[in-house]
Design an enzyme around this catalytic site. Sequence first.
Site, PDB file in Angstrom:
ATOM      1  N   VAL A  10    -124.273 130.829  88.388  1.00  0.00           N
ATOM      2  CA  VAL A  10    -122.957 130.326  87.943  1.00  0.00           C
ATOM      3  C   VAL A  10    -123.064 130.330  86.111  1.00  0.00           C
ATOM      4  O   VAL A  10    -124.318 130.389  85.685  1.00  0.00           O
ATOM      5  CB  VAL A  10    -122.665 128.825  88.159  1.00  0.00           C
ATOM      6  N   SER A  11    -122.149 130.381  85.506  1.00  0.00           N
ATOM      7  CA  SER A  11    -121.964 130.763  84.393  1.00  0.00           C
ATOM      8  C   SER A  11    -122.571 129.369  83.284  1.00  0.00           C
ATOM      9  O   SER A  11    -122.727 129.478  82.022  1.00  0.00           O
ATOM     10  CB  SER A  11    -120.747 131.030  83.765  1.00  0.00           C
ATOM     11  N   SER A  12    -122.439 128.111  83.682  1.00  0.00           N
ATOM     12  CA  SER A  12    -122.477 127.093  83.018  1.00  0.00           C
ATOM     13  C   SER A  12    -123.070 126.023  83.888  1.00  0.00           C
ATOM     14  O   SER A  12    -122.953 125.970  85.330  1.00  0.00           O
ATOM     15  CB  SER A  12    -121.275 126.513  82.399  1.00  0.00           C
ATOM     16  N   GLN A  15    -120.715 124.163  86.317  1.00  0.00           N
ATOM     17  CA  GLN A  15    -120.070 124.651  87.772  1.00  0.00           C
ATOM     18  C   GLN A  15    -121.100 124.220  88.831  1.00  0.00           C
ATOM     19  O   GLN A  15    -122.181 124.383  88.817  1.00  0.00           O
ATOM     20  CB  GLN A  15    -119.955 126.182  87.445  1.00  0.00           C
ATOM     21  N   SER A  40    -125.038 132.109  81.550  1.00  0.00           N
ATOM     22  CA  SER A  40    -124.284 133.267  81.548  1.00  0.00           C
ATOM     23  C   SER A  40    -124.770 134.558  81.985  1.00  0.00           C
ATOM     24  O   SER A  40    -125.928 134.907  81.430  1.00  0.00           O
ATOM     25  CB  SER A  40    -123.702 133.412  79.985  1.00  0.00           C
TER      26      SER A  40
END
Length: 195
Positions: A10-12, A15, A40
């Site tokens: 997941v990007s962060s 999340q 990221s």
Amino acid sequence: MAKLVGYVRVSSQDQEVNLQVDALEKAGCAINMVFIDKISGARSERPGLKKCLESLTSGDTLLVWRLDRLGRSVAHLVGLVEELCQKGIGFRSLCDGAIDTTTASGELIFNIFSSLAQFERRLTQERTRAGLEAARARGKNGGRKKISYTEPKILMAKNMHKDHRMDIKDICKTLKISRATFYRYVNLYDNHKNP
């Protein structure tokens, strides 16, 4: 014994990974074989992916929820999967149904992806070459603008270095230049004064 190894990204930090983890478990991946990154996809340093790839051996299959969870770009994804295939490791994406290099049709689909990535690289090279040729035809040359040894920053770098009272690191900090630029400046000055 061959195993399913899962990768989740997941990007962060905010999340949730539950959706991806649950899907991988449902597909047969043991929870202790799921590696996670909360970072990221554009970042090249991904510790979870690194551990995941290190745990894979010939005969294993890497499982992801979707293709974009693994690769930073089509070219990066293709490179990773080709590397896995060379080591005898399969690859499957759950949401991208036909991408399963453990089957003949999945391998065919991936080879088409690979060809498209190669095509994209070649088009980029051709466009770059055509742009440079067009610029040259208009009298413009690419690359860094030539600088004279009499530029103030070059003279300052040389003078600061000449008396050896300042460390190179401090000279670079003062002039806001990199170490490589500092050496380029000094060499430019020296080469002009002592041809």
